[in-house]
Design a protein around this motif. Structure first.
Motif, short mmCIF file in Angstrom:
data_model
loop_
_atom_site.label_atom_id
_atom_site.label_comp_id
_atom_site.label_asym_id
_atom_site.label_seq_id
_atom_site.Cartn_x
_atom_site.Cartn_y
_atom_site.Cartn_z
N SER A 157 -2.88 13.77 -21.69
CA SER A 157 -3.87 13.71 -22.77
C SER A 157 -3.62 14.89 -23.71
O SER A 157 -2.95 15.85 -23.34
CB SER A 157 -5.28 13.79 -22.19
N PRO A 158 -4.16 14.83 -24.92
CA PRO A 158 -3.99 15.97 -25.84
C PRO A 158 -4.53 17.27 -25.24
O PRO A 158 -3.94 18.33 -25.44
CB PRO A 158 -4.78 15.55 -27.09
N GLN A 159 -5.63 17.18 -24.51
CA GLN A 159 -6.19 18.39 -23.88
C GLN A 159 -5.25 18.92 -22.81
O GLN A 159 -5.03 20.13 -22.72
CB GLN A 159 -7.57 18.08 -23.28
N HIS A 171 -2.02 18.55 -22.71
CA HIS A 171 -0.86 19.11 -23.41
C HIS A 171 -1.20 20.50 -23.95
O HIS A 171 -0.40 21.44 -23.80
CB HIS A 171 -0.43 18.17 -24.53
N ALA A 172 -2.38 20.66 -24.55
CA ALA A 172 -2.80 21.96 -25.08
C ALA A 172 -2.92 22.98 -23.93
O ALA A 172 -2.50 24.13 -24.07
CB ALA A 172 -4.12 21.84 -25.82
#
Length: 129
Positions: free
Chosen positions: A19-21, A23-24
């Motif tokens: 998810s983008p989270q 990945h961050a």
């Protein structure tokens, strides 16, 4: 292995994605690992320049190094202080070299700092940290 069978089937069917989270978070973790690695390199080469010039390789320098490694490195402000110290310490040492009266003044100014560092380290040792 500790992996759910449904997760294995899901990843097989749809692929392994973040998810983008996630990945961050992974990018933040990579930055922290790099910072930790660089700090470790700094610790190996890092010296207490001013204290070594003033005291030589004595017990006072050992106390200050231990304080740096056990107390200051644990906080962001402490790491910033260490960074600033390493940037300005060589210039201060150049100024102090050859001036016996300045070395004596610096030794007198460092004495309470060494005393406080030893007290903090002793209290942390009793607390089991």
């Amino acid at each position: 292995m500790g992996v759910c069978e449904q997760l294995v089937q899901f990843e097989h069917r749809y692929g392994w994605r973040h998810s983008p989270q996630q990945h961050a978070d992974m990018m933040r973790g990579d930055r922290e690992h790099r910072r930790f690695f660089l700090e470790g390199r700094m610790e190996r080469k890092g010296r207490c320049f001013i204290a070594t010039l003033v005291y030589g390789e004595g017990a006072e320098v050992a106390v200050l190094r231990s304080f740096r490694d056990r107390v200051l490195r644990a906080t962001l402000i402490g790491r910033a202080f260490i960074f600033g110290y390493y940037r300005m310490a060589t210039g201060v040492c150049r100024l102090l070299q050859g001036h016996l009266h300045l070395l004596r003044i610096t030794r007198a100014l460092l004495r309470p700092v060494v005393w406080m560092a030893a007290r903090v380290l002793a209290s942390r040792g009793r607390a089991g940290r």
